[in-house]
Enzyme design. Sequence first.
Site, PDB file in Angstrom:
ATOM      1  N   LYS A  52       0.849  -1.203   0.000  1.00  5.57           N
ATOM      2  CA  LYS A  52       0.000   0.000   0.000  1.00  5.57           C
ATOM      3  C   LYS A  52       0.883   1.252   0.000  1.00  5.57           C
ATOM      4  O   LYS A  52       0.610   2.224  -0.704  1.00  5.57           O
ATOM      5  CB  LYS A  52      -0.948  -0.028   1.207  1.00  5.57           C
ATOM      6  CG  LYS A  52      -2.022  -1.101   1.063  1.00  5.57           C
ATOM      7  CD  LYS A  52      -2.787  -1.417   2.333  1.00  5.57           C
ATOM      8  CE  LYS A  52      -3.650  -2.660   2.084  1.00  5.57           C
ATOM      9  NZ  LYS A  52      -4.414  -3.100   3.244  1.00  5.57           N
ATOM     10  N   GLN A  96      -5.133  -1.898   9.291  1.00  9.47           N
ATOM     11  CA  GLN A  96      -4.874  -3.213   8.710  1.00  9.47           C
ATOM     12  C   GLN A  96      -5.450  -4.300   9.623  1.00  9.47           C
ATOM     13  O   GLN A  96      -5.244  -4.293  10.832  1.00  9.47           O
ATOM     14  CB  GLN A  96      -3.347  -3.399   8.531  1.00  9.47           C
ATOM     15  CG  GLN A  96      -2.951  -4.656   7.791  1.00  9.47           C
ATOM     16  CD  GLN A  96      -3.412  -4.681   6.339  1.00  9.47           C
ATOM     17  OE1 GLN A  96      -3.569  -3.649   5.695  1.00  9.47           O
ATOM     18  NE2 GLN A  96      -3.651  -5.868   5.815  1.00  9.47           N
ATOM     19  N   ASP A 119     -11.069   1.925   3.050  1.00  2.49           N
ATOM     20  CA  ASP A 119     -11.252   0.481   2.842  1.00  2.49           C
ATOM     21  C   ASP A 119     -12.694   0.119   2.480  1.00  2.49           C
ATOM     22  O   ASP A 119     -12.954  -0.986   2.014  1.00  2.49           O
ATOM     23  CB  ASP A 119     -10.909  -0.258   4.148  1.00  2.49           C
ATOM     24  CG  ASP A 119      -9.603  -1.021   4.062  1.00  2.49           C
ATOM     25  OD1 ASP A 119      -9.230  -1.427   2.959  1.00  2.49           O
ATOM     26  OD2 ASP A 119      -8.983  -1.211   5.123  1.00  2.49           O
TER      27      ASP A 119
HETATM   28  N1  GUN Z   1      -6.354  -7.498   5.744  1.00  2.46           N
HETATM   29  C1  GUN Z   1      -6.408  -8.263   4.622  1.00  2.46           C
HETATM   30  N2  GUN Z   1      -6.909  -7.559   3.598  1.00  2.46           N
HETATM   31  C2  GUN Z   1      -7.176  -6.319   4.061  1.00  2.46           C
HETATM   32  C3  GUN Z   1      -7.691  -5.126   3.470  1.00  2.46           C
HETATM   33  O1  GUN Z   1      -8.029  -5.060   2.280  1.00  2.46           O
HETATM   34  N3  GUN Z   1      -7.800  -4.051   4.287  1.00  2.46           N
HETATM   35  C4  GUN Z   1      -7.450  -4.112   5.592  1.00  2.46           C
HETATM   36  N4  GUN Z   1      -7.613  -2.999   6.314  1.00  2.46           N
HETATM   37  N5  GUN Z   1      -6.980  -5.176   6.178  1.00  2.46           N
HETATM   38  C5  GUN Z   1      -6.836  -6.284   5.404  1.00  2.46           C
END
Ligand code: GUN
Length: 287
Positions: A52, A96, A119
């Site tokens: 990211k 996350q 998200d």
């Molecule tokens: N953990 C696994 N995939 C994701 C995601 O797309 N966003 C977040 N915040 N955590 C994750």
Amino acid sequence: MALRIDGKAISQIIKDEVKEEVAELKKRGVDVCLAVIQVGDDPASSVYVGNKKKACEYTGIRSEAYNLPESVSEEELLALVDRLNNDSAVNGILVQLPLPAHISESRVIEAISPEKDADGFHIQSAGALMTGERGFLPCTPAGIIELIKRSGTSIEGKECVVVGRSNIVGKPAAMLLLRENGTVTICHSKTKNLREVTKRADILVVAVGKPKLIDASYVKEGAVVIDVGIHRNSENKLCGDVDFDSVSPIVSAITPVPGGVGPMTVAMLMKNCAEAARLGAEKTGKL
Ligand code: GUN
């Protein structure tokens, strides 16, 4: 021979579109910033967070990293979210997942301002998707729709079958396919005669978390197959929920693992961040 839907290439196009949008916003005095919170040092989460951050650098989005120890309390995490909600320089907030067991994921997600919900996990974003209001879309399902459309398949009127009913992928993917005028069926672990249902699909989206569950016997000839799963097999090789070698000879298009859905999630996150910044600037009269 099936078309191999190239998620890497399509995600690159989307990141380039976002990069242009971010540059345009910057020209007009609006900076885009994503705050990324990671609790603990789970290796998989660190890889996702790193990806990211790289995508932010590429698109010109400023990223702020908050690495909190595994022992952080829910109150401390909520206080950080609150501070970022009130920081006008931050447009998107991402926590996350998974979080340690002593912290309620839903409480933390609901604490994020829906206007900064990059998200698309907030209950208000989920409700907006359900009712057709404007809201941030969860990134993986939004990426699935982009993969289908940008690889030349129209969804309208098609039999769409989603295998999996998670809040993050299965349910929102089904709602988005419905929004695109697909005829949608959701399957899950209690579905009887799964094969019979999946074999009806013109578009089959698989997000069950079981390596290679779906072989050719589950799939209609000529279908478009989107594989959301990602696993490491006994030889340490990545594979999906779909048995690619079995299914690809009979379908018209299929996503590989890796290089299919995976890269799309990050690209759609960048898109949400740019949109959050634009909407925020419009609201405060900066644009
Ligand atoms: N953990 C696994 N995939 C994701 C995601 O797309 N966003 C977040 N915040 N955590 C994750």
